[in-house]
Design an enzyme around this catalytic site. Structure first.
Site, mmCIF file in Angstrom:
data_model
loop_
_atom_site.group_PDB
_atom_site.id
_atom_site.type_symbol
_atom_site.label_atom_id
_atom_site.label_comp_id
_atom_site.label_asym_id
_atom_site.label_seq_id
_atom_site.Cartn_x
_atom_site.Cartn_y
_atom_site.Cartn_z
ATOM 1 N N HIS A 142 -7.142 9.255 8.116
ATOM 2 C CA HIS A 142 -6.966 7.860 7.712
ATOM 3 C C HIS A 142 -6.404 7.821 6.296
ATOM 4 C CE1 HIS A 142 -7.652 3.599 7.148
ATOM 5 N NE2 HIS A 142 -8.377 3.848 6.065
ATOM 6 N N GLY A 160 -9.733 -1.290 3.212
ATOM 7 C CA GLY A 160 -9.645 -2.534 2.481
ATOM 8 C C GLY A 160 -9.559 -2.391 0.982
ATOM 9 N N LYS A 163 -4.819 0.269 -0.258
ATOM 10 C CA LYS A 163 -3.826 1.338 -0.082
ATOM 11 C C LYS A 163 -2.511 0.767 0.452
ATOM 12 C CE LYS A 163 -6.446 3.723 2.715
ATOM 13 N NZ LYS A 163 -7.666 2.845 2.724
ATOM 14 N N ASP A 181 -2.089 3.768 7.540
ATOM 15 C CA ASP A 181 -3.342 3.725 8.298
ATOM 16 C C ASP A 181 -3.713 5.082 8.903
ATOM 17 O OD1 ASP A 181 -5.626 2.247 9.255
ATOM 18 O OD2 ASP A 181 -4.777 2.472 11.253
ATOM 19 N N GLU A 206 0.047 -2.720 7.970
ATOM 20 C CA GLU A 206 -0.844 -3.860 8.186
ATOM 21 C C GLU A 206 -1.306 -4.396 6.836
ATOM 22 O OE1 GLU A 206 -5.328 -4.965 9.726
ATOM 23 O OE2 GLU A 206 -4.566 -2.917 9.959
ATOM 24 N N ARG A 247 -10.646 11.815 -18.247
ATOM 25 C CA ARG A 247 -9.756 11.078 -19.149
ATOM 26 C C ARG A 247 -8.629 11.941 -19.694
ATOM 27 N NH1 ARG A 247 -12.983 7.327 -23.277
ATOM 28 N NH2 ARG A 247 -10.831 6.567 -23.493
#
Length: 315
Positions: A142, A160, A163, A181, A206, A247
Site C-alpha cells: 500500500h 488518509g 499521500k 494506492d 483517488e 534534524r
C-alpha cells in the site's frame, strides 16, 4: 505475501517469434518457472550429472555441428536421454533445421522443439533477461510511487494522511505518477526494486471528496510513467510532540523489501507544511548522497572544525 510467477511457453514463443518444429500435446499448458537458460555441452557427450531439467535448452551452431559428427544412432541416444528429463522445450538457434533423430525423440517423449532466426548468444541472453524480469520475486504494498527528478519515491503512511494529494501536487509541478494506492514491487537484481501499478488501477488516483481521476487524461501523458526503480521510501506520519525527529539527517534508516535494503526517511506533517516541496528536497538530497555528497556530514564536519579551532575540543 510474496507472489510466485511463471511464463507460459506459448507466450514466450510469441514474444521471441519462435517457430514450432514439433509441438507437444501439452504445449499450451507448459510453464517456464526458472530464469536460467542452458546450452547443453557435456550432456551431448553423455554426461548428465547435475543436469537442470527445469531450464530451457538452447542449441546453436557449435552444438549442432558437433552432433552432425556423430552417427545417427549416437544422436538418437543423446536426444533420447536429453528429452527423457522432460525439459520445458528445446530451442534451436540460427534457424537450423533439426534432423530426424531429434524430431523422432521429441515425438517419443512429447517435447516441444522450437526454432529462431537469431544467433545463439543473443537468444540466450535475451531469454534470461526476459525471464529474470517476468519471474522476479514480487510483492504488493500500500502506498504511492512517484518519479521526482528521476528518483523513485515510495510514499507510505496510514490511509488518509495525504499521500495521493501530495502526488497530485507533484504532478502539477512536472513530476510523474507511477502508482497510487497499490504498488507492485519486484526484485530485478540483488540491490534494485522496480515498482509499477496493477493494470486495473494504472494511471488513476483517488482523491477523497473528488473521487477517482485519470491522471493521463487530466494532466497529459507526460504526467505518468509505467515503472520506476524505488530509490527512497518516505514514511509520512502525523506530527507528535512526544516524538523526537532527526534534524541533521545523520542517522541513515533502511527498510527491507524482498531482501533489498532501501533508504527510508520519516517526514512528520502538520497543517501548513508544503509536503510536495519537502518531497522534492528529499529526492534531490537522496540523489546527492548517491553521487557522493552528504550535506549533513559536511555540516557536522564544519561544526567540528569550528569548535576545534575555537576551544580545542571536538564537538
Amino acid at each position: 505475501m510474496i507472489d510466485t510467477y511463471n511464463v507460459p511457453l506459448p507466450r514466450l514463443a510469441e514474444e521471441f517469434q519462435l517457430s514450432i518444429a514439433h509441438r507437444s500435446t501439452d504445449f499450451e499448458s507448459i510453464r517456464v518457472t526458472v530464469e536460467d537458460v542452458s546450452r547443453p555441452g557435456l550432456q551431448l557427450a553423455g554426461y548428465f550429472d547435475h543436469f537442470e531439467p527445469m531450464r530451457l535448452q538452447v542449441l546453436g551452431t557449435v552444438e549442432m555441428s558437433y552432433l552432425r559428427r556423430m552417427s545417427e544412432r549416437q544422436r538418437t541416444d543423446i536426444f533420447d536421454r536429453l528429452f527423457s528429463f522432460k525439459i520445458p522445450a528445446l530451442i534451436i538457434a540460427r534457424n537450423i533445421q533439426p534432423d530426424e533423430s531429434c524430431l523422432s525423440m521429441a515425438r517419443k517423449h512429447d517435447i516441444t522443439v522450437l526454432r529462431c532466426q537469431e544467433a545463439t548468444s543473443y537468444i540466450v541472453s535475451s531469454l534470461i533477461a526476459y525471464l529474470k524480469s517476468a519471474l522476479a520475486p514480487r510483492i504488493t504494498r500500500h502506498g504511492v510511487l512517484v518519479d521526482v527528478y528521476g528518483e523513485g519515491l515510495l510514499l507510505v503512511g496510514e490511509s488518509g494522511i495525504g499521500k495521493s494529494e501530495a502526488a497530485v501536487e507533484l504532478i502539477k509541478r512536472g513530476h510523474r505518477l507511477i502508482a497510487d494506492d497499490a504498488v507492485e514491487i519486484k526484485k530485478i537484481d540483488a540491490k534494485s526494486l522496480m515498482g509499477t501499478a496493477p493494470k486495473l488501477i494504472r494511471n488513476y488516483i483517488e482523491l477523497r471528496g473528488i473521487g477517482v481521476i485519470n491522471v493521463a487524461k487530466l494532466f497529459g501523458m507526460g504526467a505518468i510513467k509505467a515503472e520506476n526503480v524505488i530509490d527512497l521510501v518516505i514514511n509520512i506520519v502525523h506530527w507528535s510532540n512526544h516524538e523526537i525527529y532527526d534534524r541533521l539527517g545523520l542517522d541513515e534508516q533502511f527498510v527491507d523489501i524482498l531482501g533489498v535494503k532501501v533508504p527510508q526517511i520519516t517526514i512528520p506533517i502538520t497543517p501548513g507544511r508544503n509536503l510536495a516541496v519537502i518531497l522534492e528536497a528529499a529526492a534531490m538530497n537522496n540523489r546527492q548522497k548517491k553521487m557522493g555528497y552528504n550535506a549533513a556530514m559536511e555540516f557536522t564536519q564544519q561544526l567540528n572544525r569550528h569548535f576545534d579551532e575555537n576551544s580545542g575540543q571536538s564537538f
